[in-house]
Design an enzyme around this catalytic site. Structure first.
Site, short mmCIF file in Angstrom:
data_model
loop_
_atom_site.label_atom_id
_atom_site.label_comp_id
_atom_site.label_asym_id
_atom_site.label_seq_id
_atom_site.Cartn_x
_atom_site.Cartn_y
_atom_site.Cartn_z
N LEU A 152 -20.25 14.41 -21.29
CA LEU A 152 -21.20 14.76 -22.36
C LEU A 152 -21.18 13.68 -23.45
O LEU A 152 -22.23 13.18 -23.86
CB LEU A 152 -20.78 16.12 -22.95
CG LEU A 152 -21.79 16.89 -23.76
CD1 LEU A 152 -23.02 17.20 -22.92
CD2 LEU A 152 -21.15 18.18 -24.27
N LYS A 168 -12.11 3.77 -32.61
CA LYS A 168 -11.05 3.66 -31.59
C LYS A 168 -10.01 2.61 -31.99
O LYS A 168 -8.81 2.78 -31.71
CB LYS A 168 -11.64 3.32 -30.21
CG LYS A 168 -12.48 4.43 -29.59
CD LYS A 168 -11.71 5.73 -29.41
CE LYS A 168 -12.47 6.72 -28.54
NZ LYS A 168 -11.87 8.07 -28.59
N TYR A 177 -21.55 0.52 -28.08
CA TYR A 177 -20.41 1.40 -28.40
C TYR A 177 -20.23 1.50 -29.93
O TYR A 177 -19.73 2.50 -30.43
CB TYR A 177 -19.15 0.91 -27.69
CG TYR A 177 -18.09 1.98 -27.54
CD1 TYR A 177 -18.36 3.19 -26.90
CD2 TYR A 177 -16.81 1.78 -28.03
CE1 TYR A 177 -17.39 4.17 -26.77
CE2 TYR A 177 -15.83 2.75 -27.90
CZ TYR A 177 -16.12 3.94 -27.27
OH TYR A 177 -15.16 4.91 -27.14
N VAL A 198 -12.02 20.12 -35.81
CA VAL A 198 -11.07 19.19 -36.44
C VAL A 198 -11.66 18.45 -37.64
O VAL A 198 -10.94 17.77 -38.37
CB VAL A 198 -10.51 18.15 -35.43
CG1 VAL A 198 -9.75 18.84 -34.31
CG2 VAL A 198 -11.62 17.25 -34.87
#
Ligand code: NAD
Length: 257
Positions: free
Chosen positions: A194, A162, A155, A64
């Site tokens: 993963l 996100k 993160y 993608v």
């Protein structure tokens, strides 16, 4: 069997630990016909073995991050199975060297790559799905995480991607709603995969979540899969532009003694 007679694409299966695997299992258990895409030839061989559990469709290559790949894959898919009813986008990537330490040390190249793969690709998926695959409407789903709402240590750039993904869900839902296409995201609690193994100290995040959540446990592949199936089904026909938390309630807790 709320997906009986429906067919769709699952993007982002890497192995049996993938969130996409749990979603595919639930979709199949509820009667859906599935086709998978793969980022690379290496993954394609592995995914083809897993895909046998779910039917006999060929796994389509689709990196993608590359211009033209999503459109090409969707054209091939349309040739193979015709119009479809749903798509699951369970794809994200960031350089694991930058999923630890300070967010503000993220490099420009990692920022752009993470945004391209984890957010922009969803925009393209929705655009070509509406143009080529869903003339009679449908349902499209992305996967996100609570790190977009509150700081979750390590993160980092993925949180920013996100947050952009969640906002994209609203805007795309508005763009394609008049074509009968619904667009939502599931904000899943942490689960070992993963991709998540690349986040620094991930086992501590799992432990903290387990202790914090109202249900006093971590989320499972089945919890996430079943919620995704609901959102992809006609049972959720009035839900679009939403981010639904499937996290054992963890995101609802402020302070608990
Ligand atoms: P995973 O590693 O099993 O799946 C990630 C997938 O992304 C892989 O199949 C990989 O091939 C694919 N991918 C990466 N770059 C790609 C590219 N250029 N083209 C095509 N595919 C590409 O990990 P997962 O945890 O199952 O992740 C699935 C989704 O769930 C991601 O969006 C992730 O951010 C989200 N999520 C994960 C958790 C968690 O704790 N595991 C929590 C909330 C949300």
């Amino acid at each position: 069997m709320i997906m009986q007679g429906k067919k769709g694409i699952v993007m982002g299966l890497a192995n049996k630990f993938s969130i996409a695997y749990g979603i595919a299992q639930s979709l199949k258990d509820n009667g859906a016909d599935l086709l998978f895409t793969s980022q690379t030839d290496y993954f394609k061989t592995k995914i083809s073995d897993i895909a046998k559990e779910f039917g006999n469709h060929e796994v389509m290559l689709c990196d993608v991050s590359l211009d033209g790949e999503i459109e090409k894959a969707f054209d091939e898919i349309h040739n193979q199975i015709g119009d479809i009813d749903f798509i699951v986008h369970s794809i994200a990537f960031a350089d694991k060297n930058e999923l630890t330490g300070r967010y503000c040390d993220t490099t420009r190249s990692n920022f752009l790559n993470a945004m391209n793969i984890s957010c922009y690709s969803f925009t393209e998926v929705c655009k070509y799905a509406a143009q080529k695959l869903m003339p009679a409407g449908g349902s499209i789903l992305a996967l996100t995480y609570y790190g977009s709402e509150k700081v979750v240590q390590n993160y980092n750039v993925m949180a920013i991607a996100k947050a952009a993904l969640e906002t994209s869900v609203m805007y795309i839902a508005n763009d394609v709603g008049s074509s009968g296409i619904r667009v939502n995201a599931v904000s899943a609690g942490p689960i070992k995969t993963l991709a998540s193994s690349g986040v620094g100290d991930f086992s501590r995040i799992l432990e903290i979540d387990r202790n914090r959540s109202p249900l006093r446990r971590n989320i499972t592949q089945k919890d996430i899969g079943d919620a995704c199936t609901f959102l992809l089904s006609d049972m959720a026909s009035g839900i679009t532009g939403e981010v639904v938390h499937v996290d054992c309630g963890c995101s609802t807790i402020g302070v608990r003694f």
